[in-house]
Motif scaffolding. Structure first.
Motif, PDB file in Angstrom:
ATOM      1  N   LYS A   1       0.845  -1.183   0.000  1.00  0.00           N
ATOM      2  CA  LYS A   1       0.000   0.000   0.000  1.00  0.00           C
ATOM      3  C   LYS A   1       0.887   1.241   0.000  1.00  0.00           C
TER       4      LYS A   1
ATOM      5  N   ARG B   1       0.928   5.781  -0.483  1.00  0.00           N
ATOM      6  CA  ARG B   1       0.191   7.042  -0.459  1.00  0.00           C
ATOM      7  C   ARG B   1       1.159   8.141  -0.846  1.00  0.00           C
TER       8      ARG B   1
ATOM      9  N   ARG C   1       1.891  -2.339   5.155  1.00  0.00           N
ATOM     10  CA  ARG C   1       0.512  -2.695   4.832  1.00  0.00           C
ATOM     11  C   ARG C   1       0.440  -3.037   3.344  1.00  0.00           C
TER      12      ARG C   1
ATOM     13  N   ALA D   1      -2.484  -3.853  -0.011  1.00  0.00           N
ATOM     14  CA  ALA D   1      -3.840  -3.565  -0.465  1.00  0.00           C
ATOM     15  C   ALA D   1      -4.192  -4.515  -1.600  1.00  0.00           C
TER      16      ALA D   1
ATOM     17  N   ARG E   1     -11.769  -2.081  -2.150  1.00  0.00           N
ATOM     18  CA  ARG E   1     -10.319  -2.083  -1.916  1.00  0.00           C
ATOM     19  C   ARG E   1     -10.124  -2.359  -0.432  1.00  0.00           C
TER      20      ARG E   1
ATOM     21  N   THR F   1      -7.405  -2.995   2.808  1.00  0.00           N
ATOM     22  CA  THR F   1      -6.059  -2.901   3.378  1.00  0.00           C
ATOM     23  C   THR F   1      -5.798  -4.160   4.190  1.00  0.00           C
TER      24      THR F   1
ATOM     25  N   GLU G   1      -3.298  -6.248   6.839  1.00  0.00           N
ATOM     26  CA  GLU G   1      -2.306  -5.999   7.888  1.00  0.00           C
ATOM     27  C   GLU G   1      -1.017  -6.780   7.682  1.00  0.00           C
TER      28      GLU G   1
ATOM     29  N   ALA H   1     -10.779  -3.318   5.839  1.00  0.00           N
ATOM     30  CA  ALA H   1      -9.485  -3.814   6.299  1.00  0.00           C
ATOM     31  C   ALA H   1      -9.654  -5.291   6.677  1.00  0.00           C
TER      32      ALA H   1
END
Length: 110
Positions: free
Chosen positions: A22, A24, A41, A43, A59, A61, A63, A102
């Motif tokens: 993941k 950003r 993380r 995705a 979508r 996430t 762990e 999640a």
């Protein structure tokens, strides 16, 4: 309220986009990997379809690293699935809200 448990047993979950780390954008617009307490993380995009419905892409996430072998079209199950509602103001002052999916992990469907 966060981390609300979700029962997805009535849905077929099919991989729409394979799991990946993941990321950003940071404040300077550069991509950065998302970590929580030093753990990366992941995705995955899934197509969730209940019997008799049209379905929806979600979508999720993850762990933990789901490992290799999850490919587009494969049926899977989420481990410890949950949702968290969110709401925030974006840069234009608009309120953005929804739910974030999640899970603790991902496994091939039985």
């Amino acid at each position: 309220m966060r981390n609300i448990p979700v029962n997805l047993s009535g849905y077929r979950l099919r991989v729409a986009e394979a799991p990946a780390m993941k990321t950003r954008k940071d404040k300077d617009g550069r991509e950065e990997v998302v970590t929580v307490d030093g753990v990366t993380r992941f995705a995955v995009s899934l197509f969730a379809k209940a019997s008799g419905s049209k379905g929806e892409e979600i979508r999720v996430t993850l762990e933990t690293d789901p490992g290799e072998g999850f490919e587009e079209g494969q049926l899977v199950e989420l481990i410890d699935a949950r949702v968290s509602p969110y709401s925030f103001k974006n840069d234009r002052g608009e309120t953005v809200s929804g739910v974030a999916f999640a899970a603790g992990g991902l496994k091939p469907a039985a």
